[in-house]
Structures are given as structure tokens and as C-alpha cells.
Design an enzyme around this catalytic site. Structure first.
Site, PDB file in Angstrom:
ATOM      1  N   CYS A  30     -27.531  -7.495  14.945  1.00  0.00           N
ATOM      2  CA  CYS A  30     -28.831  -6.885  15.227  1.00  0.00           C
ATOM      3  C   CYS A  30     -29.949  -7.681  14.567  1.00  0.00           C
ATOM      4  O   CYS A  30     -30.976  -7.957  15.178  1.00  0.00           O
ATOM      5  CB  CYS A  30     -28.881  -5.457  14.693  1.00  0.00           C
ATOM      6  N   ARG A  60     -21.893  -6.058  12.891  1.00  0.00           N
ATOM      7  CA  ARG A  60     -22.808  -5.557  13.925  1.00  0.00           C
ATOM      8  C   ARG A  60     -24.243  -5.532  13.391  1.00  0.00           C
ATOM      9  O   ARG A  60     -25.180  -5.872  14.112  1.00  0.00           O
ATOM     10  CB  ARG A  60     -22.374  -4.154  14.381  1.00  0.00           C
ATOM     11  N   CYS A  62     -34.942  -0.965  12.720  1.00  0.00           N
ATOM     12  CA  CYS A  62     -33.829  -0.338  13.453  1.00  0.00           C
ATOM     13  C   CYS A  62     -34.372   0.736  14.392  1.00  0.00           C
ATOM     14  O   CYS A  62     -33.912   0.899  15.526  1.00  0.00           O
ATOM     15  CB  CYS A  62     -32.846   0.328  12.493  1.00  0.00           C
ATOM     16  N   CYS A 109       0.853  -1.201   0.000  1.00  0.00           N
ATOM     17  CA  CYS A 109       0.000   0.000   0.000  1.00  0.00           C
ATOM     18  C   CYS A 109       0.882   1.242   0.000  1.00  0.00           C
ATOM     19  O   CYS A 109       0.638   2.216  -0.709  1.00  0.00           O
ATOM     20  CB  CYS A 109      -0.888   0.036   1.241  1.00  0.00           C
ATOM     21  N   CYS A 166     -35.570   0.276  18.260  1.00  0.00           N
ATOM     22  CA  CYS A 166     -34.583   0.325  19.342  1.00  0.00           C
ATOM     23  C   CYS A 166     -33.790   1.629  19.328  1.00  0.00           C
ATOM     24  O   CYS A 166     -33.634   2.281  20.353  1.00  0.00           O
ATOM     25  CB  CYS A 166     -33.588  -0.833  19.211  1.00  0.00           C
ATOM     26  N   HIS A 167     -33.268   1.980  18.158  1.00  0.00           N
ATOM     27  CA  HIS A 167     -32.204   2.983  18.129  1.00  0.00           C
ATOM     28  C   HIS A 167     -32.682   4.412  17.901  1.00  0.00           C
ATOM     29  O   HIS A 167     -31.912   5.349  18.032  1.00  0.00           O
ATOM     30  CB  HIS A 167     -31.154   2.582  17.097  1.00  0.00           C
ATOM     31  N   CYS A 185       2.414   3.021  -3.238  1.00  0.00           N
ATOM     32  CA  CYS A 185       1.626   4.013  -3.980  1.00  0.00           C
ATOM     33  C   CYS A 185       1.160   5.160  -3.085  1.00  0.00           C
ATOM     34  O   CYS A 185       1.169   6.315  -3.489  1.00  0.00           O
ATOM     35  CB  CYS A 185       0.389   3.373  -4.601  1.00  0.00           C
ATOM     36  N   HIS A 186       0.715   4.800  -1.871  1.00  0.00           N
ATOM     37  CA  HIS A 186       0.034   5.798  -1.031  1.00  0.00           C
ATOM     38  C   HIS A 186       0.939   6.468  -0.009  1.00  0.00           C
ATOM     39  O   HIS A 186       0.474   7.351   0.727  1.00  0.00           O
ATOM     40  CB  HIS A 186      -1.143   5.140  -0.293  1.00  0.00           C
TER      41      HIS A 186
END
Lengths: 280, 140, 109
Positions: A241, A237, A196, A95, A199-200, A98-99
Site C-alpha cells: 500500500c 500488504r 489509509c 513446537c 482509500c479504505h 511444549c504446545h
């Protein structure tokens, strides 16, 4: 029957009772650097205030993120820094070839993901970007979404944006993805028939059984979870859920999860990137 | 006579009720006592050992703990409610600033942490402290 | 973690007799031997770090015997007081016999 089920869902949530909760005034400072973990939401937001998941954790869990040595996520970021310098693939490039210095070239990237990719004409999560670059520039095999290498690299690249505010582009070609993400956020799924938002959005700050519900913000990912005893991606994650509400989860890296990721990132705009964060 | 699962449970519950067998809550208490006696050579008196731990751990897979006992040459830590109670033993020398150490442990559920300290003169002390472990919900 | 990596936090300098905190962490799954492989249903064999030791100029300073109840990526913190400059050596012993180590120099004045 429907009514009973609905009551069951309501019964899942309870006001905070005998539980040691976070000190609501605690501020996240890591080695002298202050993080934005709470801010007023803009007028068009469905939320009144925007809160990082860090605020919902108890004192002991919060503390683990305030010291880069004690935060076990940092060993993964360190492994990422080694991978950054390691040549891979048919072209024998790393990586860094190039970076250059990731601290400069990768600064701000995590804060702006997911992002539309002009070449591939699709929305890229950070993982997509890394694998595209591996195939395109290193002629290397893509990493699996949840592999230790991918988690280490996303942790290391994310670390370069730590402390920067989340800001994603949701117009232009990304607009349809954002819309799709919003739709998914409010769609009831699974045997528990929940979205979603149940709950959130409607119940953050309340308890669901023994767990303190957060807003489901994603500004700290990939995170080290005490439960996992290791790192996990945003999509892992999401999958967790969906499993919890007895739904058939989408696949990691699916269009659905990437669209949802963009929508969630936009709901958390202004929060500091905490990558790699620590959660329960 | 064939025993069904239900019969077995009924029998077990009945025996437990009259005290013939101990229910699983205490299943490892014998193992805990055995481990303490093996380490300390008997049952130590309580006191003189500090245990620092969260009142409620958000996840039992990683619970930060700290133990300290002034003058101890070693401190053994047990998790009384784990399938196997052993956690680890810290050993201190004169080059240690204090007989104090921290680590992160696994707890299978709400239970007592036991710390047993052995002093330079061979005497022993112990402490117990309950840690509640969050189970259920999305974090557990 | 593809690699087992030790990490320690030790001050480079210290005053003689002053208490200094040492923090250590090693990336290791601490496979307890009680977990089942989700695909095969078979128990995954135990593989843990069973001993951690810190030595200063060749003398044992602090050590810990570990059981499977120590969490993955074991973290150990303790404090020392030193009277002379030297090298602190940390060793973690794996069930498979491997020893992972790292050394840090401390200048004591």
C-alpha cells in the site's frame, strides 16, 4: 498546484462502472462452516458496517476460498503443520513438544493478535511471538518475517482460530500502541499525499483505476494473493500500500506496522478469522 | 544520418500506418496460428469446444479456466496475447468421464484464450474467448 | 515454498462407471524463465513442472503437458470413471528431471 493535486486524487476514484464485481449478497461458507464477513459497526466505529475483504472480490476469486482443496493457501498451512512437529534449534525441541496439539493450544491466538507481551514489554505480532518462542524455548534462529517457514507457521496457527471473531485488547499497555496505529491510519504520506483512510474508509466499494477498494481488513492474513502467486504477511500488504502511494514504507516487523496492525484489527472486530484466506 | 529514439518511433508508426509492419497487438497472432496448425494439421472449424473463464480476471497471474469438448482425445490451450502463446495440452482416455479439465493460468493482459480439440477420428475443432485482465490499481 | 509438495483430492470409494472428480495441486513456483532477479537484474532460469500424469493400475488415464503460462502451484482438475478397485498414481515431472508422486487407493463397487 495543491488544488490540482487534490483534484488528481479525487480523479483516482470512480464509482463502479463496467466491472464484474462480487455478488454483494454472497456468504462465505467453507465446508459447511459459515463465516461472518459483514456486520454492523459499533457506535464508536468510524465505519457504518464492517466488511471482510472477501466481499470485495469477484465470483471466481471468492469461490477459490470456499473449498479447502482449491484454496492454494492450504498447502502452506499443511507445511506449517509439518514444521510444528519438527524439532529445531540447540534444544532439539519441536513446537508440539511444549504446545501439544495446535488445534487446542493455539485456538483463538490469531483472533487476539497483536497482543502485549509482559516479558518483553512490547506489542507482539504473531510473527514476534513465534520468533520469541523459537529463541527462548527452542534455542533456534529466528525466522525472517516473510520467509516461507514463517508464513507457513502463521497460516497454520491462524487456521486454528478460523471462524472465531476477531477480538483484540486495546487497553492497558496496548492503549498507546492503538493510539499510535490510529494516528498512522489518518496520516497523509508519500508523493500522492494519501492516508489509509482516503482509500479504505472514505472510498471502499469504489474503484481505484481497475481495482475494487476494500476496507483493508486483516482478518484473513496471512493470505494467498493471486498477484503474489504465494503467501504474504499483513506487513507485506502494508508495505505494498505504501509503495502504491509512493511513500517510503516502514519495515516489516517495525513498531509502526505492528501498531497499525493492532488498530486495523480493532476496526475489524467481530469479523471471522479467515486465515489462510485468498485474495486477488 | 543518426537515428534518435524519437525518429525510430516516428518511422515505426509511419510504417505501421501504411501496413508495412504489424504493431505489437498482433505480434503473436502468427505464433498462435502456427501453434494451432502444428497441433491440428490445419485451421480447425470453430465450435464444439467450451471455454470457461472469468469475464474479468482480478489478477492475470492466476486465472482459473476450464475447457471441454465432447469426444476429444486432447485439448490444447493457448493464450493468444502472451509473449509465448503456449499454455498446455490436456490428454484424455476412455477412463476419463468427460473430455473436460480445469487449471489456473497466467495471462499477460486482456486477450483471447484459444482452445483446440482433437477428436478420436482425427477431426479438429476450436474456440476463442476473451478474458479481460485487471491492470492498474492496487490489485494489478 | 521450501518443499515441493503434491496434494490430491480423490474419493476413497466409488461406484463402477460413476463419474468422479479428481483435484490435484502441487506447490511449485513455475519459474517461467522470463522473470528477472530484482537484485542482480539477471533472468532467473526456467524451472517448471512440464508434465503431469495420472495413472490407474499402471495405465495412463489423463495427462497434461505444461508450459510456463501455467500459474504457480499448478492446479489440475479432471474426472474419471472406473470399473475396478485399484491405485491412482499421480506424477509431476520437473524441468530438472525430478519426479514428484503420490498414490491413492480407490475402492470401486
Amino acid at each position: 498546484m495543491k488544488k490540482l493535486l487534490a483534484m488528481g486524487v479525487i480523479g483516482l476514484f470512480a464509482a463502479t462502472a463496467n466491472v464484474a464485481l462480487a455478488n454483494e449478497d454472497a456468504e462465505l461458507v467453507v465446508d459447511g462452516q459459515a463465516f461472518v464477513t459483514k456486520l454492523d459497526a459499533p457506535a464508536d466505529s468510524p465505519l457504518s458496517e464492517i466488511l471482510s475483504g472477501w466481499r470485495f472480490r469477484n465470483d471466481e476469486t471468492q469461490e477459490l476460498q470456499t473449498d479447502d482443496f482449491e484454496n492454494p493457501a492450504m498447502i502452506f498451512a499443511e507445511y506449517g503443520s509439518e514444521l510444528w512437529e519438527t524439532a529445531d534449534g540447540a534444544d532439539g525441541k519441536s513446537c508440539a513438544d511444549c504446545h501439544g496439539d495446535a488445534a487446542e493450544s493455539m485456538k483463538g491466538l490469531r483472533a487476539s493478535m497483536p497482543k502485549w507481551h509482559d516479558g518483553k514489554k512490547t506489542l507482539f505480532a504473531l510473527e514476534d511471538h513465534i520468533n520469541w518462542s523459537r529463541e527462548e524455548h527452542q534455542k533456534a534462529k529466528p525466522w525472517k518475517w516473510e520467509s516461507q517457514e514463517m508464513l507457513a507457521m502463521t497460516a497454520y496457527i491462524g487456521l486454528q482460530s478460523r471462524g472465531m471473531p476477531v477480538k483484540v485488547k486495546v487497553d492497558g499497555p496496548a492503549a498507546d500502541w492503538w493510539k499510535r496505529g490510529e494516528e498512522l491510519y489518518y496520516t497523509r504520506v508519500g508523493q500522492l499525499d494519501m492516508s489509509c483512510a482516503h482509500c479504505h474508509e472514505n472510498n471502499y466499494g469504489n474503484m481505484i483505476r481497475a481495482d475494487h477498494l476494500s476496507q483493508g481488513q486483516i482478518n484473513g492474513f496471512p493470505v494467498y494473493r493471486l498477484k503474489w502467486q504465494g503467501m504474504g504477511s499483513i506487513h507485506r500488504r502494508f508495505k505494498g500500500c505504501m509503495d502504491n502511494i509512493r511513500a517510503t514504507p516502514f519495515k516489516r516487523g517495525s513498531d509502526e506496522f505492528t501498531a497499525l496492525e493492532l488498530y486495523l484489527a480493532s476496526r475489524g472486530e467481530g469479523l471471522s478469522v479467515e486465515t489462510p484466506a485468498l485474495r486477488n | 544520418m543518426e537515428m534518435t529514439r524519437r525518429d525510430m518511433f516516428a518511422l515505426a508508426a509511419g510504417l505501421a500506418a501504411v501496413g508495412l509492419i504489424q504493431m505489437p497487438a498482433n505480434a503473436s497472432e502468427d505464433a498462435v496460428e502456427a501453434a494451432i496448425k502444428k497441433f491440428a494439421g490445419g485451421m480447425p472449424e470453430t465450435g464444439g469446444v467450451e471455454i470457461g473463464a472469468p469475464e474479468i480476471a482480478e489478477n492475470g497471474n492466476t486465472v482459473p479456466i476450464e475447457v471441454a469438448a465432447a469426444g476429444a482425445t486432447s485439448i490444447m490451450v493457448l493464450a493468444a496475447g502472451n509473449p509465448s502463446p503456449g499454455v498446455g495440452t490436456f490428454h484424455f482416455t476412455e477412463m476419463c468421464a468427460e473430455s473436460r479439465a480445469s487449471t489456473r493460468i497466467r495471462l499477460a493482459g486482456t486477450q483471447d484464450i484459444v482452445a483446440v480439440a482433437k477428436m478420436a477420428d482425427g477431426s479438429t475443432k476450436m474456440a476463442r474467448r476473451e478474458v479481460k485482465v485487471t491492470i492498474g490499481g492496487c490489485g494489478g | 515454498m521450501a518443499k515441493i509438495k503434491p496434494r490430491v483430492k480423490v474419493p476413497k470409494k466409488a461406484k463402477a462407471g460413476e463419474a468422479i472428480t479428481i483435484k490435484t495441486l502441487i506447490s511449485h513456483p513455475m519459474e517461467s524463465g522470463q522473470r528477472k532477479d530484482r537484485k542482480t537484474g539477471k533472468l532467473i532460469p526456467r524451472k517448471i513442472i512440464n508434465k503431469f500424469v495420472a495413472k490407474y493400475n499402471g495405465t495412463d488415464v489423463f495427462w497434461m503437458d505444461m508450459e510456463p503460462a501455467v500459474a504457480a502451484n499448478p492446479y489440475v482438475e479432471f474426472s474419471v470413471k472406473l470399473t475396478e478397485s485399484g491405485t491412482m498414481r499421480f506424477e509431476w515431472t520437473d524441468d530438472d528431471g525430478s519426479v514428484y508422486d503420490i498414490e491413492k487407493k480407490i475402492s470401486v463397487a
